[in-house]
Scaffold this active site. Structure first.
Site, PDB file in Angstrom:
ATOM      1  N   HIS A   1      17.736  71.199  40.286  1.00  0.00           N
ATOM      2  CA  HIS A   1      18.814  72.087  39.838  1.00  0.00           C
ATOM      3  C   HIS A   1      19.889  72.297  40.897  1.00  0.00           C
ATOM      4  O   HIS A   1      21.078  72.316  40.573  1.00  0.00           O
ATOM      5  CB  HIS A   1      18.190  73.434  39.453  1.00  0.00           C
TER       6      HIS A   1
ATOM      7  N   ARG B   1      17.631  79.278  47.101  1.00  0.00           N
ATOM      8  CA  ARG B   1      18.764  80.123  46.709  1.00  0.00           C
ATOM      9  C   ARG B   1      18.350  81.214  45.714  1.00  0.00           C
ATOM     10  O   ARG B   1      17.626  80.938  44.750  1.00  0.00           O
ATOM     11  CB  ARG B   1      19.836  79.246  46.058  1.00  0.00           C
TER      12      ARG B   1
ATOM     13  N   HIS C   1      14.766  74.107  39.015  1.00  0.00           N
ATOM     14  CA  HIS C   1      14.839  75.237  38.080  1.00  0.00           C
ATOM     15  C   HIS C   1      13.566  75.231  37.238  1.00  0.00           C
ATOM     16  O   HIS C   1      13.199  74.191  36.683  1.00  0.00           O
ATOM     17  CB  HIS C   1      16.082  75.124  37.196  1.00  0.00           C
TER      18      HIS C   1
ATOM     19  N   ARG D   1      12.672  81.757  42.413  1.00  0.00           N
ATOM     20  CA  ARG D   1      12.624  80.515  41.638  1.00  0.00           C
ATOM     21  C   ARG D   1      11.674  79.459  42.202  1.00  0.00           C
ATOM     22  O   ARG D   1      11.005  78.735  41.448  1.00  0.00           O
ATOM     23  CB  ARG D   1      14.050  79.967  41.585  1.00  0.00           C
TER      24      ARG D   1
ATOM     25  N   GLU E   1      17.862  88.170  37.192  1.00  0.00           N
ATOM     26  CA  GLU E   1      17.176  86.871  37.175  1.00  0.00           C
ATOM     27  C   GLU E   1      16.107  86.931  38.249  1.00  0.00           C
ATOM     28  O   GLU E   1      15.939  87.967  38.915  1.00  0.00           O
ATOM     29  CB  GLU E   1      18.164  85.730  37.440  1.00  0.00           C
TER      30      GLU E   1
HETATM   31  C1  SIN Z   1      20.185  80.166  35.215  1.00  0.00           C
HETATM   32  O1  SIN Z   1      20.973  80.605  34.382  1.00  0.00           O
HETATM   33  O2  SIN Z   1      18.971  80.247  35.109  1.00  0.00           O
HETATM   34  C2  SIN Z   1      20.735  79.452  36.418  1.00  0.00           C
HETATM   35  C3  SIN Z   1      21.419  80.384  37.312  1.00  0.00           C
HETATM   36  C4  SIN Z   1      21.532  79.805  38.689  1.00  0.00           C
HETATM   37  O3  SIN Z   1      21.145  78.675  38.939  1.00  0.00           O
HETATM   38  O4  SIN Z   1      21.979  80.537  39.575  1.00  0.00           O
END
Ligand code: SIN
Length: 494
Positions: A336, A371, A228, A275, A113
């Site tokens: 988020h 985070r 998010h 993020r 991610e």
């Molecule tokens: C996501 O699946 O994009 C969220 C994962 C997260 O917030 O750590």
């Protein structure tokens, strides 16, 4: 009348895992505001980051990625604990029965991610990792003889005596109960519902942070509210369906409403930048194109892979008329995760003796200013186990534990308009982009709401939830006013 050694408040991963790790010799009461499986953890899609196998090199890379994502405001000692204890806790989840996704040879699959330089995220049920974990742990908690569960009960305050936490006040039916125990652990999750748009469920109102604040515990880093980048966009407000960052991890790209990719303008890691950067870039792009959304494009990925790897997202988008194998997915950033919270040390203890906190409501220092994706489920396990281990090693004197009940007249206020007012103010003035002028305007409104509420106390859940929403909003606004520079999730354009 039962006596308890430990009260755990909240039934997300932090609460369930802490309760499970408390020795059978100690009696646990797990209290949850709604039903057992309504939590942020349950909704987690992407996965849980960590190292299944001990490796100094992999640990160091994970630490480095977390520091970069957190703008180096992370507590390095806490971060080392998080990463070095990931192997033990991930294996423990597997032993608890969590069935992480595997390839044809039985090897656990790993994804990426934003901000991760390596594939190190375990997932389950494709994109239903939280559900898979919670569904494995709940039966264990329900069947463990030393754990009692109290659902639909709201902890409205902590009981503090001689600077120590000795239990909680619980609103349940039309009674307020004082339940005392030598140890209390807050695992109450996030704050999303104080914003108009959020990926969180409506129970996430910052209750734990607010009650800890009222009791005098130290709360920090609340200016770092993570947005998010890709929640499913529609015109409705309220909880918004998450389109997991793992979709970008598997090759998804972002397009503006004019159909152009744009992340090259903002970061070398493109769609897999941390993020905070991706959300701020989308905000900028929406502003420049006069739009309220952008698109996630996964049409170039194999349709069978998409349906198998992201079954929840595939079906949810179809329900909304979007076939992700053929259509662009409209997305926009929404609230988020709260990176700050109730300050805890390496044992998980807050600044109030015998009061502990774990999960999103806690600030262990691991996240810094933003985070790293999928570190939060890991944090729930690492601190949950540490708290339980510490408590397990202490002798408890049970004769202090008791339950006192007081009948109250329940009022049926809903405070709908004030709740909407708070959400509107937080969304508009305390969102991705902040200015001193807007923060001061927000503070004026919220402090009036807070003062009015304090003068007119009522005995109903809606009252306490609203009080908590206003309290947490105020903490965020004041933290945001105090931090003049832009860093991580806190972006000041003045
Ligand atoms: C996501 O699946 O994009 C969220 C994962 C997260 O917030 O750590």
């Amino acid at each position: 009348m039962e006596k308890y050694d430990v009260i755990v408040v909240g039934s997300g991963l932090a609460g369930l895992y802490t309760a499970l790790n408390v020795t059978r010799r100690k009696k646990v009461l797990l209290i949850t505001k709604d039903k057992l499986n309504l939590s942020n953890s349950f909704l987690a899609q992407g996965g849980i980051a960590g190292e299944l196998f001990e490796s100094d090199e992999s640990y160091q890379k994970h630490i480095d990625d977390t520091l970069i994502a957190g703008s180096y405001l992370n507590d390095v000692d806490a971060l080392k604990v998080l990463v070095y204890e990931s192997s033990h806790n991930l294996n423990k989840l597997i032993n608890y029965g969590v069935n992480f996704d595997k390839d044809a040879n039985g090897n656990i699959l790993l994804t990426r991610e934003g901000g991760h330089s390596e594939r190190r995220i375990l997932h389950a049920g494709g994109d239903a990792t939280g559900k898979a974990i919670v569904d494995s742990l709940i039966p264990l908690v329900m069947h463990k003889a030393n754990i009692d569960i109290l659902e639909y009960s709201m902890v409205i305050d902590l009981i503090i005596q001689e600077d120590q936490c000795i239990g909680v006040k619980v609103l349940n039916d039309n009674k307020i109960k004082d339940i005392t125990a030598p140890f209390t652990v807050l695992c109450t999750g996030g704050i999303g519902d104080i914003y108009k748009n959020t990926t969180n469920p409506i129970v996430a109102k910052g209750d734990g942070i607010a009650i800890a604040h009222r009791a005098g515990a130290k709360i920090e880093n609340m200016e770092f509210i993570q947005f998010h980048p890709t929640a499913f966009f529609n015109k409705e407000t309220g909880p918004r369906f998450l389109i997991s960052e793992a979709m970008r991890g598997e090759g998804g790209t972002l397009l503006n409403v004019e159909g152009h990719r744009f992340m090259h303008k903002y970061h070398l890691l493109l769609e897999l930048a941390p993020r905070d950067i991706v959300s701020q870039s989308i905000y900028r792009e929406m502003y420049d194109t006069w739009s309220d959304h952008v698109y996630l494009d996964v049409r170039h990925l194999d349709p069978n892979f998409l349906q198998n790897r992201f079954p929840t997202i595939y079906n949810r988008c179809l329900e909304n008329g979007i076939d992700i194998t053929k259509d662009l997915i409209p997305v926009s950033p929404v609230e988020h995760f709260s990176c700050g919270g109730i300050v805890v040390d390496l044992k998980g203890e807050t600044t109030i003796k015998n009061l502990f906190a774990s999960g999103e409501c806690a600030d262990s220092g691991v996240h810094g200013a933003n985070r790293l994706a999928s570190n939060s489920l890991l944090e729930c396990t690492v601190w949950g186990r540490r708290i339980a281990k510490y408590i397990n090693e202490l002798d408890t004197v049970l004769d202090r534990s008791s339950i006192v009940e007081e009948e109250v007249t329940i009022s049926n206020y809903t405070y709908r308009d004030i709740r909407l007012q708070i959400k509107d103010i937080m969304e508009r003035y305390v969102g991705i982009v902040r200015t001193e002028k807007n923060l001061i305007s927000a503070k004026e409104v919220i402090s009036k709401i807070l003062n009015d509420l304090k003068k007119d106390r009522k005995s109903c859940m809606a009252y306490f939830e609203l009080l908590n929403m206003a309290t947490v909003s105020m903490i965020i606004i004041e933290s945001a006013l105090n931090r003049k520079e832009s860093v991580g999730c806190h972006y000041r354009i003045d």
